[in-house]
Design a protein around this motif. Sequence first.
Motif, PDB file in Angstrom:
ATOM      1  N   THR A  99     -22.973-109.083 -29.971  1.00 24.85           N
ATOM      2  CA  THR A  99     -22.250-109.456 -28.749  1.00 24.85           C
ATOM      3  C   THR A  99     -21.123-108.475 -28.468  1.00 24.85           C
ATOM      4  OG1 THR A  99     -22.766-111.807 -29.079  1.00 24.85           O
ATOM      5  CG2 THR A  99     -20.912-111.277 -27.632  1.00 24.85           C
ATOM      6  N   CYS A 100     -20.419-108.064 -29.508  1.00 20.17           N
ATOM      7  CA  CYS A 100     -19.338-107.090 -29.345  1.00 20.17           C
ATOM      8  C   CYS A 100     -19.879-105.755 -28.827  1.00 20.17           C
ATOM      9  CB  CYS A 100     -18.601-106.897 -30.667  1.00 20.17           C
ATOM     10  SG  CYS A 100     -17.138-105.849 -30.568  1.00 20.17           S
ATOM     11  N   LEU A 101     -21.019-105.336 -29.335  1.00 15.88           N
ATOM     12  CA  LEU A 101     -21.626-104.093 -28.870  1.00 15.88           C
ATOM     13  C   LEU A 101     -22.099-104.203 -27.427  1.00 15.88           C
ATOM     14  CD1 LEU A 101     -23.764-102.851 -31.906  1.00 15.88           C
ATOM     15  CD2 LEU A 101     -21.810-101.692 -30.871  1.00 15.88           C
ATOM     16  N   ARG A 102     -22.788-105.284 -27.111  1.00 13.95           N
ATOM     17  CA  ARG A 102     -23.336-105.457 -25.766  1.00 13.95           C
ATOM     18  C   ARG A 102     -22.237-105.497 -24.707  1.00 13.95           C
ATOM     19  NH1 ARG A 102     -27.676-110.176 -25.307  1.00 13.95           N
ATOM     20  NH2 ARG A 102     -27.720-109.256 -23.213  1.00 13.95           N
ATOM     21  N   ALA A 103     -21.072-106.022 -25.076  1.00 14.34           N
ATOM     22  CA  ALA A 103     -19.981-106.166 -24.111  1.00 14.34           C
ATOM     23  C   ALA A 103     -19.149-104.901 -23.960  1.00 14.34           C
ATOM     24  CB  ALA A 103     -19.078-107.325 -24.525  1.00 14.34           C
ATOM     25  N   THR A 104     -19.435-103.867 -24.749  1.00 19.83           N
ATOM     26  CA  THR A 104     -18.621-102.649 -24.710  1.00 19.83           C
ATOM     27  C   THR A 104     -18.581-101.998 -23.324  1.00 19.83           C
ATOM     28  OG1 THR A 104     -18.950-102.209 -27.067  1.00 19.83           O
ATOM     29  CG2 THR A 104     -18.344-100.336 -25.681  1.00 19.83           C
ATOM     30  N   PRO A 105     -19.703-101.807 -22.617  1.00 19.84           N
ATOM     31  CA  PRO A 105     -19.615-101.224 -21.275  1.00 19.84           C
ATOM     32  C   PRO A 105     -18.777-102.076 -20.315  1.00 19.84           C
ATOM     33  CG  PRO A 105     -21.871-101.093 -22.095  1.00 19.84           C
ATOM     34  CD  PRO A 105     -21.114-101.967 -23.054  1.00 19.84           C
ATOM     35  N   HIS A 106     -18.906-103.390 -20.423  1.00 27.73           N
ATOM     36  CA  HIS A 106     -18.115-104.282 -19.563  1.00 27.73           C
ATOM     37  C   HIS A 106     -16.628-104.147 -19.864  1.00 27.73           C
ATOM     38  CE1 HIS A 106     -16.890-107.943 -17.445  1.00 27.73           C
ATOM     39  NE2 HIS A 106     -16.222-108.277 -18.534  1.00 27.73           N
ATOM     40  N   HIS A 107     -16.268-104.154 -21.138  1.00 28.04           N
ATOM     41  CA  HIS A 107     -14.861-104.061 -21.516  1.00 28.04           C
ATOM     42  C   HIS A 107     -14.274-102.685 -21.194  1.00 28.04           C
ATOM     43  CE1 HIS A 107     -15.626-107.471 -24.612  1.00 28.04           C
ATOM     44  NE2 HIS A 107     -15.180-107.962 -23.471  1.00 28.04           N
ATOM     45  N   SER A 108     -15.041-101.635 -21.412  1.00 23.87           N
ATOM     46  CA  SER A 108     -14.520-100.290 -21.150  1.00 23.87           C
ATOM     47  C   SER A 108     -14.216-100.109 -19.672  1.00 23.87           C
ATOM     48  CB  SER A 108     -15.522 -99.231 -21.615  1.00 23.87           C
ATOM     49  OG  SER A 108     -16.735 -99.320 -20.887  1.00 23.87           O
ATOM     50  N   GLY A 109     -14.975-100.773 -18.800  1.00 22.48           N
ATOM     51  CA  GLY A 109     -14.696-100.699 -17.380  1.00 22.48           C
ATOM     52  C   GLY A 109     -13.373-101.350 -17.010  1.00 22.48           C
ATOM     53  N   ARG A 110     -12.849-102.172 -17.902  1.00 23.25           N
ATOM     54  CA  ARG A 110     -11.545-102.817 -17.713  1.00 23.25           C
ATOM     55  C   ARG A 110     -10.499-102.260 -18.666  1.00 23.25           C
ATOM     56  NH1 ARG A 110     -15.553-105.291 -16.036  1.00 23.25           N
ATOM     57  NH2 ARG A 110     -15.541-106.882 -14.397  1.00 23.25           N
ATOM     58  N   ARG A 111     -10.773-101.064 -19.176  1.00 27.04           N
ATOM     59  CA  ARG A 111      -9.857-100.336 -20.063  1.00 27.04           C
ATOM     60  C   ARG A 111      -9.510-101.148 -21.309  1.00 27.04           C
ATOM     61  NH1 ARG A 111      -8.062 -95.761 -17.961  1.00 27.04           N
ATOM     62  NH2 ARG A 111      -6.430 -95.628 -19.549  1.00 27.04           N
ATOM     63  N   ARG A 112     -10.504-101.785 -21.873  1.00 34.01           N
ATOM     64  CA  ARG A 112     -10.328-102.523 -23.120  1.00 34.01           C
ATOM     65  C   ARG A 112     -11.410-102.112 -24.110  1.00 34.01           C
ATOM     66  NH1 ARG A 112      -8.398-106.078 -19.297  1.00 34.01           N
ATOM     67  NH2 ARG A 112      -6.530-107.254 -19.878  1.00 34.01           N
ATOM     68  N   VAL A 113     -11.039-102.007 -25.362  1.00 34.20           N
ATOM     69  CA  VAL A 113     -11.968-101.636 -26.425  1.00 34.20           C
ATOM     70  C   VAL A 113     -11.746-102.589 -27.593  1.00 34.20           C
ATOM     71  CG1 VAL A 113     -12.756 -99.831 -27.983  1.00 34.20           C
ATOM     72  CG2 VAL A 113     -11.916 -99.215 -25.713  1.00 34.20           C
ATOM     73  N   TYR A 114     -12.814-103.251 -28.027  1.00 32.02           N
ATOM     74  CA  TYR A 114     -12.705-104.226 -29.107  1.00 32.02           C
ATOM     75  C   TYR A 114     -13.514-103.826 -30.344  1.00 32.02           C
ATOM     76  CZ  TYR A 114     -10.732-107.184 -25.462  1.00 32.02           C
ATOM     77  OH  TYR A 114      -9.951-107.686 -24.448  1.00 32.02           O
ATOM     78  N   LEU A 115     -14.078-102.649 -30.348  1.00 28.39           N
ATOM     79  CA  LEU A 115     -14.846-102.202 -31.515  1.00 28.39           C
ATOM     80  C   LEU A 115     -13.899-101.962 -32.688  1.00 28.39           C
ATOM     81  CD1 LEU A 115     -17.310 -99.723 -29.787  1.00 28.39           C
ATOM     82  CD2 LEU A 115     -17.694-102.107 -30.417  1.00 28.39           C
ATOM     83  N   PRO A 116     -14.374-102.158 -33.923  1.00 30.63           N
ATOM     84  CA  PRO A 116     -13.507-102.004 -35.103  1.00 30.63           C
ATOM     85  C   PRO A 116     -12.831-100.633 -35.148  1.00 30.63           C
ATOM     86  CG  PRO A 116     -15.574-103.037 -35.708  1.00 30.63           C
ATOM     87  CD  PRO A 116     -15.725-102.618 -34.275  1.00 30.63           C
ATOM     88  N   LEU A 117     -11.519-100.651 -35.346  1.00 33.94           N
ATOM     89  CA  LEU A 117     -10.752 -99.409 -35.322  1.00 33.94           C
ATOM     90  C   LEU A 117     -11.052 -98.524 -36.526  1.00 33.94           C
ATOM     91  CD1 LEU A 117      -7.250-100.624 -34.095  1.00 33.94           C
ATOM     92  CD2 LEU A 117      -8.969 -99.371 -32.816  1.00 33.94           C
ATOM     93  N   ASP A 118     -11.357 -99.132 -37.685  1.00 33.91           N
ATOM     94  CA  ASP A 118     -11.578 -98.316 -38.875  1.00 33.91           C
ATOM     95  C   ASP A 118     -12.795 -97.409 -38.717  1.00 33.91           C
ATOM     96  OD1 ASP A 118     -13.359-100.434 -38.907  1.00 33.91           O
ATOM     97  OD2 ASP A 118     -13.376-100.593 -41.103  1.00 33.91           O
ATOM     98  N   ILE A 119     -13.845 -97.915 -38.068  1.00 31.62           N
ATOM     99  CA  ILE A 119     -15.043 -97.093 -37.862  1.00 31.62           C
ATOM    100  C   ILE A 119     -14.780 -96.022 -36.803  1.00 31.62           C
ATOM    101  CG2 ILE A 119     -17.451 -97.147 -37.107  1.00 31.62           C
ATOM    102  CD1 ILE A 119     -17.741 -99.839 -38.336  1.00 31.62           C
ATOM    103  N   CYS A 120     -14.012 -96.377 -35.786  1.00 34.11           N
ATOM    104  CA  CYS A 120     -13.656 -95.375 -34.769  1.00 34.11           C
ATOM    105  C   CYS A 120     -12.848 -94.237 -35.382  1.00 34.11           C
ATOM    106  CB  CYS A 120     -12.873 -96.038 -33.640  1.00 34.11           C
ATOM    107  SG  CYS A 120     -13.828 -97.223 -32.655  1.00 34.11           S
ATOM    108  N   MET A 121     -11.890 -94.577 -36.236  1.00 32.34           N
ATOM    109  CA  MET A 121     -11.071 -93.557 -36.888  1.00 32.34           C
ATOM    110  C   MET A 121     -11.896 -92.728 -37.856  1.00 32.34           C
ATOM    111  SD  MET A 121      -7.639 -95.831 -37.592  1.00 32.34           S
ATOM    112  CE  MET A 121      -6.882 -94.488 -38.511  1.00 32.34           C
TER     113      MET A 121
END
Length: 305
Positions: free
Chosen positions: A187-209
Amino acid sequence: MCSAGGGNSECESRCQRHCGRTAQREVLLGAGQVQGLRGLRVLPPAAGGGTTLCPGFESLQCGASAGEGLCFSEVSRSDANAVLEDGHRRHLQRQTTQPASQRRAVEDFVSQAVKKHNLTKRWLTRIIAEREKDLDDRGYRNLQELESYAENAQSPLLYLLLESLGVKDVHADHAASHVGKAHGIVTCLRATPHHSGRRRVYLPLDICMLHGVSQEDFIRRSREQDVRDVVYDIASQAHVHLQNARSFGPRVPAAAMPAFLHTVVLEDFLQRVRKADFDIFHPSLQKRNPLLAIQLYLRSWKKTY
């Protein structure tokens, strides 16, 4: 301009009041000229100066001192926060001012389900408590935090479904725990395009870093390899939980299968992400699979998940 002499004093007074209000709400843009600020939340400055635009991400700060980057006066900041609080208050009022008959109907249905199927109230309270914590609207610090949220918000729904089906089996409970975690991650992955369009990112920060990816990369809908690597790691963890849940399949009672049929939807999304080379913004991921209903029917007929 005033055409009559008698109107000069009134005009000057009106201009003074207008200038006073304008000065209170003054926003100074420095050489950085921050663009696209509409819709961003304004928070009090963090230690060291500057203004945080996106909650949960300390790296998004503009300006270390007045006149550099984006600076808000104390009055304008309080005005902005007041507007945000008023909007949040109105949203809550719209939710709580629904007809009493509707609220009562929901309460009656839940009460009847608890009494009819002897549901464990602990699972209901756990879902509510976890949802309330999620109102903070911040990103997950690591993958374990995302899994914890999924375990407390998604898995209890499956436990309640199993109880409704009259299934009390430890293997079914273990499978439900893994399916709930996989569901939350997907669900977190599927919602990423929707959230990014609203300037929000909820993916785990440790993996992004770990892959050197910033939030701005997702907000700009970057399709670079580093962004795909982040999606790959997160999707892989969901796949692991899905496989662990299926490892209990031979020991799970057949009566519990209807509670796990939505694993077909989870597997379908993960397969489509893999075919898109883990490009979470690929247009194909925004389309529905026309064969999904047939796949659900076949799994239901085979009594497998």
